[in-house]
Design a protein around this motif. Structure first.
Motif, mmCIF file in Angstrom:
data_model
loop_
_atom_site.group_PDB
_atom_site.id
_atom_site.type_symbol
_atom_site.label_atom_id
_atom_site.label_comp_id
_atom_site.label_asym_id
_atom_site.label_seq_id
_atom_site.Cartn_x
_atom_site.Cartn_y
_atom_site.Cartn_z
ATOM 1 N N ARG A 24 -15.288 -4.369 -10.195
ATOM 2 C CA ARG A 24 -15.525 -4.840 -8.825
ATOM 3 C C ARG A 24 -16.025 -6.286 -8.858
ATOM 4 O O ARG A 24 -16.597 -6.738 -9.839
ATOM 5 C CB ARG A 24 -16.524 -3.934 -8.100
ATOM 6 C CG ARG A 24 -17.944 -3.979 -8.641
ATOM 7 C CD ARG A 24 -18.816 -2.922 -7.964
ATOM 8 N NE ARG A 24 -20.199 -2.972 -8.415
ATOM 9 C CZ ARG A 24 -20.643 -2.478 -9.567
ATOM 10 N NH1 ARG A 24 -19.806 -1.870 -10.396
ATOM 11 N NH2 ARG A 24 -21.930 -2.564 -9.881
ATOM 12 N N SER A 156 -14.908 -6.657 -3.390
ATOM 13 C CA SER A 156 -13.616 -6.041 -3.695
ATOM 14 C C SER A 156 -13.780 -5.048 -4.834
ATOM 15 O O SER A 156 -14.730 -5.122 -5.622
ATOM 16 C CB SER A 156 -12.578 -7.107 -4.085
ATOM 17 O OG SER A 156 -12.920 -7.705 -5.323
ATOM 18 N N ASP A 159 -8.071 -2.720 -9.284
ATOM 19 C CA ASP A 159 -6.876 -1.885 -9.167
ATOM 20 C C ASP A 159 -7.052 -0.534 -9.849
ATOM 21 O O ASP A 159 -6.498 0.471 -9.388
ATOM 22 C CB ASP A 159 -5.664 -2.608 -9.769
ATOM 23 C CG ASP A 159 -5.136 -3.699 -8.854
ATOM 24 O OD1 ASP A 159 -5.533 -3.733 -7.667
ATOM 25 O OD2 ASP A 159 -4.340 -4.534 -9.325
ATOM 26 N N TRP A 162 -8.501 1.687 -7.325
ATOM 27 C CA TRP A 162 -7.586 2.030 -6.239
ATOM 28 C C TRP A 162 -6.514 3.015 -6.698
ATOM 29 O O TRP A 162 -6.145 3.929 -5.949
ATOM 30 C CB TRP A 162 -6.946 0.763 -5.681
ATOM 31 C CG TRP A 162 -7.919 -0.080 -4.915
ATOM 32 C CD1 TRP A 162 -8.347 -1.335 -5.221
ATOM 33 C CD2 TRP A 162 -8.628 0.290 -3.727
ATOM 34 N NE1 TRP A 162 -9.264 -1.774 -4.303
ATOM 35 C CE2 TRP A 162 -9.452 -0.799 -3.367
ATOM 36 C CE3 TRP A 162 -8.628 1.435 -2.928
ATOM 37 C CZ2 TRP A 162 -10.275 -0.774 -2.236
ATOM 38 C CZ3 TRP A 162 -9.453 1.463 -1.803
ATOM 39 C CH2 TRP A 162 -10.263 0.381 -1.476
ATOM 40 N N GLN A 166 -6.237 6.619 -5.019
ATOM 41 C CA GLN A 166 -4.995 7.032 -4.371
ATOM 42 C C GLN A 166 -4.492 8.353 -4.944
ATOM 43 O O GLN A 166 -4.050 9.236 -4.199
ATOM 44 C CB GLN A 166 -3.923 5.950 -4.532
ATOM 45 C CG GLN A 166 -2.600 6.305 -3.831
ATOM 46 C CD GLN A 166 -1.558 5.216 -3.972
ATOM 47 O OE1 GLN A 166 -1.596 4.441 -4.930
ATOM 48 N NE2 GLN A 166 -0.632 5.160 -3.040
ATOM 49 N N LEU A 175 0.575 1.263 -3.480
ATOM 50 C CA LEU A 175 -0.834 0.986 -3.768
ATOM 51 C C LEU A 175 -1.371 -0.087 -2.825
ATOM 52 O O LEU A 175 -2.517 0.007 -2.354
ATOM 53 C CB LEU A 175 -1.000 0.539 -5.226
ATOM 54 C CG LEU A 175 -2.443 0.313 -5.693
ATOM 55 C CD1 LEU A 175 -3.250 1.597 -5.639
ATOM 56 C CD2 LEU A 175 -2.467 -0.272 -7.104
ATOM 57 N N ARG A 179 -4.501 0.621 -0.393
ATOM 58 C CA ARG A 179 -5.703 -0.199 -0.500
ATOM 59 C C ARG A 179 -6.050 -0.832 0.849
ATOM 60 O O ARG A 179 -7.208 -0.809 1.277
ATOM 61 C CB ARG A 179 -5.494 -1.284 -1.558
ATOM 62 C CG ARG A 179 -6.709 -2.172 -1.800
ATOM 63 C CD ARG A 179 -6.398 -3.224 -2.863
ATOM 64 N NE ARG A 179 -5.370 -4.137 -2.411
ATOM 65 C CZ ARG A 179 -4.320 -4.504 -3.112
ATOM 66 N NH1 ARG A 179 -4.117 -4.022 -4.328
ATOM 67 N NH2 ARG A 179 -3.427 -5.351 -2.622
ATOM 68 N N ALA A 182 -7.474 1.787 3.216
ATOM 69 C CA ALA A 182 -8.840 2.182 2.850
ATOM 70 C C ALA A 182 -9.838 1.094 3.222
ATOM 71 O O ALA A 182 -10.947 1.379 3.700
ATOM 72 C CB ALA A 182 -8.914 2.491 1.359
ATOM 73 N N TYR A 183 -9.465 -0.161 3.012
ATOM 74 C CA TYR A 183 -10.357 -1.249 3.404
ATOM 75 C C TYR A 183 -10.581 -1.250 4.927
ATOM 76 O O TYR A 183 -11.680 -1.546 5.405
ATOM 77 C CB TYR A 183 -9.803 -2.595 2.956
ATOM 78 C CG TYR A 183 -10.193 -3.010 1.554
ATOM 79 C CD1 TYR A 183 -11.520 -2.950 1.130
ATOM 80 C CD2 TYR A 183 -9.243 -3.493 0.647
ATOM 81 C CE1 TYR A 183 -11.887 -3.350 -0.151
ATOM 82 C CE2 TYR A 183 -9.598 -3.900 -0.633
ATOM 83 C CZ TYR A 183 -10.926 -3.822 -1.027
ATOM 84 O OH TYR A 183 -11.287 -4.230 -2.293
#
Length: 528
Positions: A24, A156, A159, A162, A166, A175, A179, A182-183
């Motif tokens: 992150r 953030s 990947d 994410w 997912q 993806l 993403r 979800a954000y």
């Protein structure tokens, strides 16, 4: 029956969440006014040694030549971000003479609209567009509101997270689309729960009368020069501060229920004329007053507590970047500068915010309807103006209304498991300690930054201006006590030189008249 949040936390606990979160990134953008020794807003141009404001990646200006903005790159943790931000401050103090970096969000002393110099960005079409946009803000809202400062928190997830998330959710979309969706769920929950940030971290309970510029206010007087809210947390985030009143009046509501709806509703506001702005005029006697006469000149004019972000390429519109590549990170914009901290924030606050945004991401987040949007706005305003009032009751959409402390305690209880995941299960870890600190603040309003600032003013017998100037002077001494390391000074010196080279290259590459350049920029709306 377990909730969706419980099920997701159970999954993360068994999925080595610490590793999933490892990549992150967080970043900070801190705005701060340069002020003269007497507290007046600086009339001196942005120091050339700090680089070209148009192109410097780390040091620029916001609305005014005097409103510095320090930007960190995306970094791995709070300590790295604060270290970079600290270096920006030390560098700035090497080049601003006897000026101060104002410690508070609310400005002082404002000697009328004309005392605020609008930022300049050179002779290129891009630089002229940025300047004219700011002229438009002055015509629409006045300059004074534009020099309110804040600190933005960018966040953030990698990947690897994410992809795992997912798979757990069994979503079949790409993806990128997963993403982004979800954000947007995170953003909707920030709108539901973001009042807690104002309570815990609001730090603007008082305002200099010069900021009001003669306008009437219901706020009581602290003294002849200061007004304040007895229970206020963040006047910056209230109707006294930075708001988009025209968008409310026009009936345009930016929708956060999906990326497509967000882009469509935001774009609609940028192409819809507004009568009051048509009366101002766009190009009058050969000089631009604003970029256009629409509800929003450009997308960034819309002020909100959080924005979905995708770095634009070249002069790409933000919405087009989002449409093409999805949401890369979110930008939390509701944080006041804390005048009691030299950097305006600290590591404990940043750790709490990381955990809080993860809660917003993992919590169930149904679509928002008009009634819930109104409730969210009302709750934010109530906490901004009266958050420390023990009698304050907040509105809830699908259950009985709750006292602020009761709802806040529920959210902090839900944060405990997230902090444990971020600490990697280590007892007494830094995230658990950050949460414990905010539990104490929730239980005792006198521990909030807003209450501590008012207590500081009362104990010292100083009004807002005198108290903030003293704190600003203390912070200057703190930064000047330890010079910037030579290798870091060289890093920033090279960045400044490169920014000037890049600005000159942009200016040299211009071939279009400005009118045509602007027309082509707005033609991008047809691609959305």
């Amino acid at each position: 029956m377990s909730t969706l949040l419980d099920r997701r936390l159970t999954w993360l606990a068994g999925a080595n969440a610490h590793a999933l979160f490892e990549g992150r990134r967080l970043g900070l953008e801190r705005e701060t006014l340069r002020v003269a020794p007497d507290g007046q807003i600086s009339q001196i141009r942005h120091p050339p040694a700090l680089g070209a404001a148009l192109t410097h990646p780390f040091i620029t200006t916001d609305y005014s030549e005097a409103l510095l903005e320090f930007i960190t790159p995306p970094l791995a943790n709070a300590e790295e971000a604060l270290r970079f931000l600290d270096e920006c401050h030390r560098l700035a103090y090497e080049h601003i003479g006897d000026e101060l970096l104002w410690a508070a969000s609310m400005p002082c002393i404002v000697a009328g609209e004309a005392s605020i110099p609008i930022a300049e960005y050179g002779a290129s079409n891009l630089g002229l567009m940025k300047h004219i946009y700011r002229r438009g803000l002055a015509w629409r809202y006045g300059r004074i509101m534009q020099v309110i400062a804040g600190i933005h928190f960018n966040f953030s997830l990698p990947d690897i997270f994410w992809a795992a998330f997912q798979a757990h959710e069994r979503e079949q979309s790409s993806l990128q689309d997963f993403r982004s969706g979800a954000y947007f769920g995170l953003i909707r929950n920030l709108q539901r729960f973001g009042w807690l940030i104002l309570y815990l971290f609001g730090a603007s309970p008082a305002v200099c009368k010069s900021f009001l510029d003669g306008k009437s206010t219901a706020l009581p007087e602290f003294d002849d020069h200061t007004c304040y809210g007895p229970y206020a947390t963040s006047l910056r985030m209230s109707n006294i501060g930075y708001t988009n009143r025209t968008e409310k009046k026009s009936g345009v509501n930016v929708c956060y229920n999906s990326l497509a709806e967000y882009i469509a509703s935001l774009t609609q506001a940028t192409v819809t004329p507004w009568p009051a702005y048509q009366q101002i005029g766009v190009k009058v006697d050969g000089e631009y007053r604003q970029l256009n006469a629409n509800i929003l000149q450009i997308e960034n004019e819309y002020y909100t507590s959080m924005r979905p972000k995708q770095p634009p390429q070249d002069n790409e519109k933000p919405s087009l970047a989002l449409q093409r590549r999805g949401v890369q990170y979110v930008e939390l914009r509701s944080l006041d500068l804390n005048p009691l901290d030299p950097l305006g924030t600290n590591s404990s606050q940043l750790r709490f915010l990381e955990a809080f945004l993860l809660l917003c991401l993992l919590h169930e987040s149904p679509p928002l309807d008009a009634e819930e949007r109104r409730i969210n706005d009302d709750n934010q305003m109530a906490v901004a103006l009266s958050g420390r009032d023990p009698r304050l009751i907040l509105q809830c959409r699908h259950e009985p209304n709750l006292p602020l402390r009761q709802w806040g305690a529920r959210l902090l209880d839900q944060l405990a498991a997230i902090c444990d995941l971020l600490d990697g299960g280590e007892p007494g870890g830094s995230y658990a300690l950050a949460l414990a600190e905010q539990r104490e603040t929730l239980a005792d309003p006198e521990r909030t930054p807003s209450a501590r600032i008012l207590a500081e003013m009362r104990a010292s017998g100083e009004n807002f201006f005198r108290c903030t100037r003293r704190l600003s002077e203390q912070h200057r001494a703190y930064f000047q006590a330890v010079p910037l390391a030579s290798e870091r000074r060289q890093f920033f010196t090279e960045a400044a030189a490169q920014s000037w080279q890049k600005q000159r290259a942009i200016e040299a590459a211009d071939t279009l008249p400005f009118d045509e350049f602007l027309g082509r920029y707005f033609l991008a709306d047809r691609q959305l």
